[in-house]
Each structure stands twice: as C-alpha cells, then as structure tokens.
Design a protein around this motif. Sequence first.
Motif, short mmCIF file in Angstrom:
data_model
loop_
_atom_site.label_atom_id
_atom_site.label_comp_id
_atom_site.label_asym_id
_atom_site.label_seq_id
_atom_site.Cartn_x
_atom_site.Cartn_y
_atom_site.Cartn_z
N GLY A 1 0.81 -1.22 0.00
CA GLY A 1 0.00 0.00 0.00
C GLY A 1 0.84 1.26 0.00
N VAL B 1 -3.11 3.59 2.88
CA VAL B 1 -4.08 3.14 1.88
C VAL B 1 -3.64 1.77 1.41
CG1 VAL B 1 -5.21 3.61 -0.32
CG2 VAL B 1 -4.52 5.51 1.13
N HIS B 2 -4.38 0.73 1.79
CA HIS B 2 -4.03 -0.62 1.35
C HIS B 2 -4.18 -0.71 -0.16
CE1 HIS B 2 -4.38 -5.04 0.87
NE2 HIS B 2 -3.51 -5.03 1.86
N SER C 1 -5.66 -2.70 -1.93
CA SER C 1 -7.03 -3.01 -2.35
C SER C 1 -7.95 -1.80 -2.29
CB SER C 1 -7.61 -4.12 -1.47
OG SER C 1 -7.69 -3.70 -0.11
N GLU C 2 -7.50 -0.70 -1.65
CA GLU C 2 -8.33 0.50 -1.51
C GLU C 2 -7.83 1.65 -2.37
OE1 GLU C 2 -11.14 1.00 0.08
OE2 GLU C 2 -11.25 -1.07 0.80
N TRP D 1 -10.88 0.97 -7.79
CA TRP D 1 -11.76 -0.16 -8.06
C TRP D 1 -11.08 -1.16 -8.99
CZ3 TRP D 1 -15.76 -0.98 -5.07
CH2 TRP D 1 -16.35 0.11 -4.42
N LEU E 1 -11.17 5.07 6.93
CA LEU E 1 -11.95 3.84 7.11
C LEU E 1 -12.01 3.41 8.58
CD1 LEU E 1 -10.74 1.68 4.09
CD2 LEU E 1 -12.75 3.16 4.25
N SER F 1 -8.83 5.14 2.39
CA SER F 1 -9.29 4.63 1.10
C SER F 1 -9.38 5.76 0.09
CB SER F 1 -10.66 3.95 1.24
OG SER F 1 -11.16 3.56 -0.02
N LYS G 1 -10.60 4.70 -3.21
CA LYS G 1 -11.70 4.25 -4.07
C LYS G 1 -13.07 4.48 -3.45
CE LYS G 1 -12.32 -0.64 -2.85
NZ LYS G 1 -12.21 -2.03 -3.35
N GLN G 2 -13.15 4.58 -2.10
CA GLN G 2 -14.45 4.78 -1.45
C GLN G 2 -15.04 6.15 -1.75
OE1 GLN G 2 -16.16 2.44 0.00
NE2 GLN G 2 -14.52 0.93 -0.17
N ASP H 1 -19.21 2.94 -6.92
CA ASP H 1 -18.96 1.54 -7.23
C ASP H 1 -19.32 1.28 -8.69
OD1 ASP H 1 -18.80 -1.18 -7.45
OD2 ASP H 1 -19.97 -1.62 -5.65
#
Length: 485
Positions: A214, A227-228, A230-231, A234, A255, A271, A273-274, A278
């Motif tokens: 990250g 920020v991982h 995966s975050e 998308w 988060l 995050s 992407k949040q 979506d």
Amino acid sequence: MTDQPETNAPEESFAQLLEAFSPGTRSEVRVGDRVKGKVISIGKDTVFVDAGMKIDAVVERSELLDADQQLTCAEGDELELYVIAVGENEIRLSRAISGIGGAEILREAQQKSAPVEGKVKEICKGGFTVEVLQRRAFCPQSQIDLSPAEDPSVHVGATYQFLVTRFEDRGRNIVVSRRALLSRELEAARKQYLATLNTGDVLDGKVTRIMPFGAFVELSPGVEGMVHVSEIGWSKTAQPGDVLKPGDRLRVKVLGVEPAGVKGQPRIGLSIKQLEADPWLSVEDKCKEGDVVRGKVTRCMPFGAFVEIAPGIEGMVHISEMSYTRRVNKTEDIVNPGDLVTVAVKALDLEKKRISLSLRDAEGDPWGEVLDRFAVGQRVEGVLEKKEKFGYFVRLAPGITGLLPLGSIRRSASAAALEKAKEGETLTVAVEEINLQRRRISLAPASEGDEGNWQQFSAQSAGSSLGALAEKLQNALSSQKKAGR
C-alpha cells in the motif's frame, strides 16, 4: 440597614484593586517559569493573558502568529508560555526565553525544559554554533531539525527556539537541541489532531512512502495513514507504485482508527476508491449477455483467468472457455497477466458481482461449420495428436478432432503402418460418424482406392453408428447407383 451593601461595595472594590497592584505580587513568579493562562483580550500589538496572578500578563501578538501571519488563538483559549520579565505593573510572557541573561537562567531553562531563543551563527565540526542569551552554545547537526537538510548552510543566520539539553562547567559547555523542541511540539499537535479524527472523515493528504502492500499518506505533520493496495482504486492494482508516487497529493476517506500499537502510533486505515462510485452499480450500462468486449487479463489461476472489461469490473474466463481449437491444460498456455483479449459475455450475476466470460465464444465455434467441411464417408488428412490405449486422436482442423478407434486400426490392412505412426505425423482417414450434439467425430483408416467404398468401414463398426446424416448420405448414394444401372 438597606443602605449597608451599597456603602460597602465601593470600599471592597477599592481594596481589591489596591491589593492587585501591590508591589509584593512580583515575587509570585520568576523569569524562566512556565505558566498557563487564558486569553482575556487581544490588542493590536499585545495579547493579555489571565495567568492567575494579581497583575497583568502580556505577550507580544507577533509571537502568536502562524506561517501565514494569522493569529493562532482567540479570547478564551488557554496558552502555555514562559516568563521573560517581571515589572512593577506587568509580567511579560513569551513562547521562549530570550534577551540578555546569566548562567542561572539557562540552568533553570534546562531544568524546566523551557525553550530559549538562539541564533545560528556558523557551521562547525559536527554541527552549529548557536548564540543563546549572549552565550556560545553547540547544536549537533542531527538536532537542528526533524530531518537533515541537503544544504546545512540554510540554517546559518536563522533564529530558532531551542531546548538546553546540557549545561556544564558553569556555562562553558552548553548543548542545545531544536529537534527535541520540534518533536515535543509535533507530538502535541499530533495528539490534538488525532482527538478530532473520526471514521468517515474525508481529508487531503500527501503520499510519503510506497510499499508493496500500500501507500502511506501524511494527513497532518506527524500523522500518517495507510491506503491498502485493495483500496487504491476499483481496478485491481498489482503494485501501488504503478498508480501512486511519493509527493502525490490526493483526497482520502478514513476507514478506521485503531488504538496505538507498540510504537505508540495509531493505525489509520484510508481509502481512495471509497470516494468514487462503485462501478458495479452501472455495469448494465457497460455490457450485457452476448456482448463481445475487449479486456485486460489481470490474474491467472489454475481454474481460469480474470479479465477486467471496464475499470473496477472483472469477469472470469473458466479454463473450459479458453479455446475451441486447443486442449488447455494450463491457463498460461493461452493468456498471461497484462494481455489484451477479446471475450464474450456469457452471464451476469449483479447480486454476487460476477461475470462469466468466454474467449472461445468470441473467436467463434469451429463446430458450427463442421457439416459444411466434413461429410460421412469423406476421406481427409489429419495430424496424429495423441495416442491412447483405446485409439488415436486425429486433428482434422483447428478445434476439430476425431477419434480413430484401436479396433478399426487393427482390422485395417494398414494396421502395421498405423501402429508405427508417431504423434505429429499426417494420417489419411475416413469420416465414419459425425455427432454434433456430443461434438464427436468417429474415424476409420483409409487406404488408397477406397474413397468410394466407405461403407465397408461402417459395416465393421458396432451397431448402426453412422448417425442420421450418414444414413441419408448412404441412401442417396445407393439411389444414384441404382439409377446408373
């Protein structure tokens, strides 16, 4: 009796004022003392502070400005300052001790961890010479700032606040540290910032470090979140460095904030992407069942490959959907991560966020034209693909393979030659049966001169295995022969 309170009130107020301005009150504090007080009034040049003493305490307004020359306090705020002078009618306060002082003041500053004002005079071996209260002091290079400067000379001539870390030999050996003071101030600011941080906050930050798992983002001086991978977005990101780099400024969403760990730092999950919608909410606008689309292979697994057909939207091509023309034992035999491919959308499951894709359907099914290319009794050439105990697999065309049974081989006049054939050699065979439903073609050995006598192979096969199309063709040929007589 009713007039008594009115006559006593002025006398009490005068007594309080007299006591407040008594010269004896100056002995309550000494230069170098640290005091806490509440801002009671803000003037043009000075700020008045109620420090719990009987005479006024004031601090220069200029000392309370930030880098943008904005006042950092308001009426009612509590400040922590140091006594730099005690006069007949007021006490002067400052964020640091400055001016002309003796060894005793510096010693007290060390004991009370009070900052002193000093000017960096020059670079010396291992650090800097600093003048504090008209005395010579030494600041190690590692203690001049929180991080080393590329050019140490940028500090020469600057006036900073320092902490006295060593006071020896009656003031002949004085060591100061600016870093210790900055660290203390940074820790205080960090705690204040963390006290206001909540899950769901949307903040601006700067990328400081990139790691395989990250990216670390500075939210405030001394406060970092992570920020991982995966975050980040998308879309699937293999390496954070492919998307971000140190120095990038971005907006993030908090988060969660976990309690401080072993190093005393809380873990802040962030995050990127949040903050974006979506993409699965609008997937039906991008594709539907039956569409043929382009995509990028993101991952290869033993059971198939994942393909991103739109940002944040991945589908899976099962290994059975890789190819009509090749036997696929390993996904990487067909595709690899990063490949751009054309796929057909077979099925959409919006609830589970799944899309079934097919590579072979996008290329076309070779079995769709098999009846146009082959007929029962037709003599064709094929490549011996594989030998099995029950027969030979012979590739007649890309994606179309027939089976030459072992029994047919042994009954053939050319059995000896066929048994010696090696994989990759070209064989001449005859089409004995076509089964479209099961996608199977049965073959028989073919010899020179027997092209028109294919019925002998069907007679040798078990039962009536020609199939409807072969029977029709056989009847048509029989009719032609009778008509020729």
